[in-house]
Every structure is written in C-alpha cells, then in structure tokens.
Design an enzyme around this catalytic site. Sequence first.
Site, PDB file in Angstrom:
ATOM      1  N   HIS A 215       9.154   1.150   3.020  1.00  0.00           N
ATOM      2  CA  HIS A 215      10.278   1.171   3.959  1.00  0.00           C
ATOM      3  C   HIS A 215      11.125  -0.078   3.701  1.00  0.00           C
ATOM      4  O   HIS A 215      10.824  -0.870   2.788  1.00  0.00           O
ATOM      5  CB  HIS A 215       9.773   1.226   5.399  1.00  0.00           C
ATOM      6  CG  HIS A 215       8.717   0.216   5.710  1.00  0.00           C
ATOM      7  ND1 HIS A 215       8.959  -1.133   5.747  1.00  0.00           N
ATOM      8  CD2 HIS A 215       7.385   0.352   5.966  1.00  0.00           C
ATOM      9  CE1 HIS A 215       7.850  -1.777   6.040  1.00  0.00           C
ATOM     10  NE2 HIS A 215       6.863  -0.902   6.162  1.00  0.00           N
TER      11      HIS A 215
ATOM     12  N   GLY B 188      11.299  -2.861   5.119  1.00  0.00           N
ATOM     13  CA  GLY B 188      10.550  -4.129   5.168  1.00  0.00           C
ATOM     14  C   GLY B 188       9.996  -4.480   3.796  1.00  0.00           C
ATOM     15  O   GLY B 188      10.114  -5.627   3.323  1.00  0.00           O
ATOM     16  N   HIS B 189       9.405  -3.478   3.136  1.00  0.00           N
ATOM     17  CA  HIS B 189       8.908  -3.708   1.771  1.00  0.00           C
ATOM     18  C   HIS B 189      10.069  -4.066   0.838  1.00  0.00           C
ATOM     19  O   HIS B 189       9.953  -4.924  -0.029  1.00  0.00           O
ATOM     20  CB  HIS B 189       8.238  -2.444   1.224  1.00  0.00           C
ATOM     21  CG  HIS B 189       6.985  -2.026   1.947  1.00  0.00           C
ATOM     22  ND1 HIS B 189       6.921  -0.869   2.685  1.00  0.00           N
ATOM     23  CD2 HIS B 189       5.765  -2.599   2.034  1.00  0.00           C
ATOM     24  CE1 HIS B 189       5.698  -0.744   3.192  1.00  0.00           C
ATOM     25  NE2 HIS B 189       4.977  -1.782   2.829  1.00  0.00           N
TER      26      HIS B 189
ATOM     27  N   GLN C 149     -10.282  -2.878   2.680  1.00  0.00           N
ATOM     28  CA  GLN C 149      -9.720  -3.555   3.856  1.00  0.00           C
ATOM     29  C   GLN C 149      -9.641  -2.638   5.076  1.00  0.00           C
ATOM     30  O   GLN C 149      -9.154  -3.040   6.131  1.00  0.00           O
ATOM     31  CB  GLN C 149      -8.353  -4.158   3.546  1.00  0.00           C
ATOM     32  CG  GLN C 149      -7.218  -3.152   3.406  1.00  0.00           C
ATOM     33  CD  GLN C 149      -5.959  -3.837   2.913  1.00  0.00           C
ATOM     34  OE1 GLN C 149      -5.868  -4.283   1.775  1.00  0.00           O
ATOM     35  NE2 GLN C 149      -4.954  -3.936   3.782  1.00  0.00           N
TER      36      GLN C 149
ATOM     37  N   MET D 102       0.840  -1.208   0.000  1.00  0.00           N
ATOM     38  CA  MET D 102       0.000   0.000   0.000  1.00  0.00           C
ATOM     39  C   MET D 102       0.872   1.253   0.000  1.00  0.00           C
ATOM     40  O   MET D 102       0.406   2.345   0.333  1.00  0.00           O
ATOM     41  CB  MET D 102      -0.941  -0.020   1.206  1.00  0.00           C
ATOM     42  CG  MET D 102      -1.885  -1.216   1.166  1.00  0.00           C
ATOM     43  SD  MET D 102      -3.406  -1.002   2.099  1.00  0.00           S
ATOM     44  CE  MET D 102      -2.753  -0.861   3.737  1.00  0.00           C
TER      45      MET D 102
ATOM     46  N   SER E  62       6.841  -0.153   9.731  1.00  0.00           N
ATOM     47  CA  SER E  62       5.453  -0.100   9.281  1.00  0.00           C
ATOM     48  C   SER E  62       5.200   1.278   8.683  1.00  0.00           C
ATOM     49  O   SER E  62       5.728   2.281   9.186  1.00  0.00           O
ATOM     50  CB  SER E  62       4.513  -0.316  10.473  1.00  0.00           C
ATOM     51  OG  SER E  62       3.206   0.064  10.130  1.00  0.00           O
ATOM     52  N   SER E  63       4.391   1.312   7.643  1.00  0.00           N
ATOM     53  CA  SER E  63       4.046   2.609   7.053  1.00  0.00           C
ATOM     54  C   SER E  63       3.372   3.495   8.098  1.00  0.00           C
ATOM     55  O   SER E  63       3.531   4.713   8.099  1.00  0.00           O
ATOM     56  CB  SER E  63       3.093   2.413   5.876  1.00  0.00           C
ATOM     57  OG  SER E  63       3.673   1.520   4.953  1.00  0.00           O
TER      58      SER E  63
HETATM   59  P1  AMP Z   1       1.597  -2.925   3.463  1.00  0.00           P
HETATM   60  O1  AMP Z   1       2.119  -1.901   2.501  1.00  0.00           O
HETATM   61  O2  AMP Z   1       1.645  -2.498   4.893  1.00  0.00           O
HETATM   62  O3  AMP Z   1       0.265  -3.483   3.045  1.00  0.00           O
HETATM   63  O4  AMP Z   1       2.613  -4.144   3.402  1.00  0.00           O
HETATM   64  C1  AMP Z   1       2.915  -4.763   2.176  1.00  0.00           C
HETATM   65  C2  AMP Z   1       3.697  -6.012   2.456  1.00  0.00           C
HETATM   66  O5  AMP Z   1       4.896  -5.688   3.160  1.00  0.00           O
HETATM   67  C3  AMP Z   1       2.924  -7.007   3.343  1.00  0.00           C
HETATM   68  O6  AMP Z   1       3.133  -8.319   2.876  1.00  0.00           O
HETATM   69  C4  AMP Z   1       3.547  -6.776   4.693  1.00  0.00           C
HETATM   70  O7  AMP Z   1       3.463  -7.900   5.561  1.00  0.00           O
HETATM   71  C5  AMP Z   1       4.992  -6.492   4.312  1.00  0.00           C
HETATM   72  N1  AMP Z   1       5.649  -5.762   5.403  1.00  0.00           N
HETATM   73  C6  AMP Z   1       5.194  -4.665   6.046  1.00  0.00           C
HETATM   74  N2  AMP Z   1       6.042  -4.311   7.030  1.00  0.00           N
HETATM   75  C7  AMP Z   1       7.044  -5.214   7.031  1.00  0.00           C
HETATM   76  C8  AMP Z   1       8.224  -5.401   7.809  1.00  0.00           C
HETATM   77  N3  AMP Z   1       8.546  -4.588   8.819  1.00  0.00           N
HETATM   78  N4  AMP Z   1       9.035  -6.432   7.517  1.00  0.00           N
HETATM   79  C9  AMP Z   1       8.728  -7.292   6.503  1.00  0.00           C
HETATM   80  N5  AMP Z   1       7.641  -7.166   5.715  1.00  0.00           N
HETATM   81  C10 AMP Z   1       6.806  -6.147   5.976  1.00  0.00           C
END
Ligand code: AMP
Length: 279
Positions: free
Chosen positions: A34, A36-37, A61, A30, A187-188
């Site tokens: 960061h 993590g992504h 969602q 989304m 986290s975003s």
């Molecule tokens: P989001 O943009 O928050 O929907 O996350 C997109 C993907 O990135 C999802 O599969 C999340 O689980 C993964 N994600 C988000 N934060 C992290 C993180 N800190 N470490 C690893 N993967 C992450």
Amino acid sequence: MRIFKRADALNQYLSIRRSAGETIGFAPTMGALHAGHMALIEACRQRSAITVCSIFINPTQFNNPDDFRHYPVTLEKDLEALLKAGCNVLFLPAEAEIYPDGYQKPHYDLGALETLLEGAFRPGHFQGVCQVVDRLLQIVLPNDLHMGQKDFQQCMVVKKMLELTTRTDVNLHITPTLRESDGLAMSSRNLRLNETARQQAPAIHQALQWIQQNLGTQSVESLEQQATDQLASKGFAVDYVTIRSAENLSPVTDDTKPKVALVAASVGGIRLIDNLPLY
Ligand code: AMP
C-alpha cells in the site's frame, strides 16, 4: 525491475553493483503493498543508487497460525506498484532461501523489548522479526534499511538487533505512518476488515488524537483508561492503550521525556496496531 527468487543470485548481483560504487537501500515487506510501503520505497530511492524491496511472509514471526494462513497476498498488484514506484530489485524468496536446511536461527537478547506490549500479546513475534531481518540483511548487505514508524516497537527491536549483530554500518531510517483520509493507519491487514469493521477502524486514530489533545490535563492512567473505554464502547476488543517513553517504551516516569501513545485492538476479529508520537 529485476526479480530474484534465489538468495545467492541476488547477493552476487548486488556485490557487482556495490563494487561499481553504488549504494544499496533496502525495504523489507510482507507484500499486499500500500502507499505506506511505497513511502519506504520512495525514501530508499531518494537516498540510494539501488532500491531493493523484499516480499516474504515470514512464518517465524506469526504467533497465530490463522493470521499467517490468512495474510493477504496481492502479488500482481504489488509488482505493478513497485514498477511504477521505480524499485530496482525485488527479492521474492521461498522459505528455503531464507531458512535453508541446517540453518540455525539465532536467539537475540532483546531485553525488556521482547516481552512488553506487542511482545506480551505475540510471544516469539520479535524473535521471528529479528530472524528474518537478520537473514535478509546477510543476503542484501544494504547501506540503508528503511522501516515504518507504524510498527514503533519493531523499529526499536530492529535497532537493537543491529547493535547485537554489530551491524554499525547499516543505517536505519524510519518513515512516518501513512494514513487513509479518515485517519486509519495503512496496513495490509486492513484488506481483511469487513465493511462494518472498516467503518469502525478509524476510531483507533481518533483515540490516539484524543490522548494527544488531552495530554497534561489529567494523569496518564486516566487518559489510558478513557481512551480504552472509548474504543471498547465502539466494539473494539482492546489489548492495550498506553502512553510510554518514546525512548524505550517503559512506563512514563519522567514527564519531560518524549512519549508515544500506542494502541493494539481488534475489530471484526482483525487485530490492528497504531501509535502517535507525542513529541
Ligand atoms: P509489512 O509488510 O507490514 O511487514 O511492513 C513492511 C514495512 O512497511 C515495515 O517497516 C512497516 O513498518 C512499514 N509500514 C507498514 N505500514 C505502514 C504505514 N502505514 N506507513 C508507513 N510504513 C508502513
């Protein structure tokens, strides 16, 4: 990096690449990207010829309209990060590309996963997650799907959705949670923490680590209660601190089975989730 806004154009482009024998890896996001992504993008690159990322803030969602309205958007930075990471394709759809007029959103029979933990606190959230991932998979048709363990329950839900939609050909890969140096899970939503809340936020990971260190020394209930108290005393509004089966998130009954500790708690009005596998 190629950027597509239209689903049909992306689908056509990828079908040409697929015909040329190239494998496709996909990481849906989304945005407000960061590290993590980026770990998901790197996992994609390691495995597949073509790395596809999507950025789409999926309205279906969000159970809380305020959370949706204030979801961070950092598109320019995201583009730079994806370019630097070697992403090949970015899908940047408008809502009408994902849910075109007349498209009937399916209902997914997720069983208990739908209503426990995040499902209980965010009614409808996992139906929305399945709707968007299902549609994105229809468009991208990847060989490999990459998701983060940070969203532990979401990974289970998506695995179940893949079974329900008989997508046995899509391999789900789960990347471990990336953390800031003080332990806070990336986290975003961290972008929305004010300075005080940002300083308090690592307490979530500390509580999870405390559970890990003390596992086996006292009852599961006592560990959950003490970790809840630790967070509450630091100003968190705790939705849950719980130790569950890592296989299906049901309450722990068999001590020999793998477990996971999970937390959802708000600080400074921002709701954060995190977990720590205890195996
Ligand atoms: P989001 O943009 O928050 O929907 O996350 C997109 C993907 O990135 C999802 O599969 C999340 O689980 C993964 N994600 C988000 N934060 C992290 C993180 N800190 N470490 C690893 N993967 C992450």
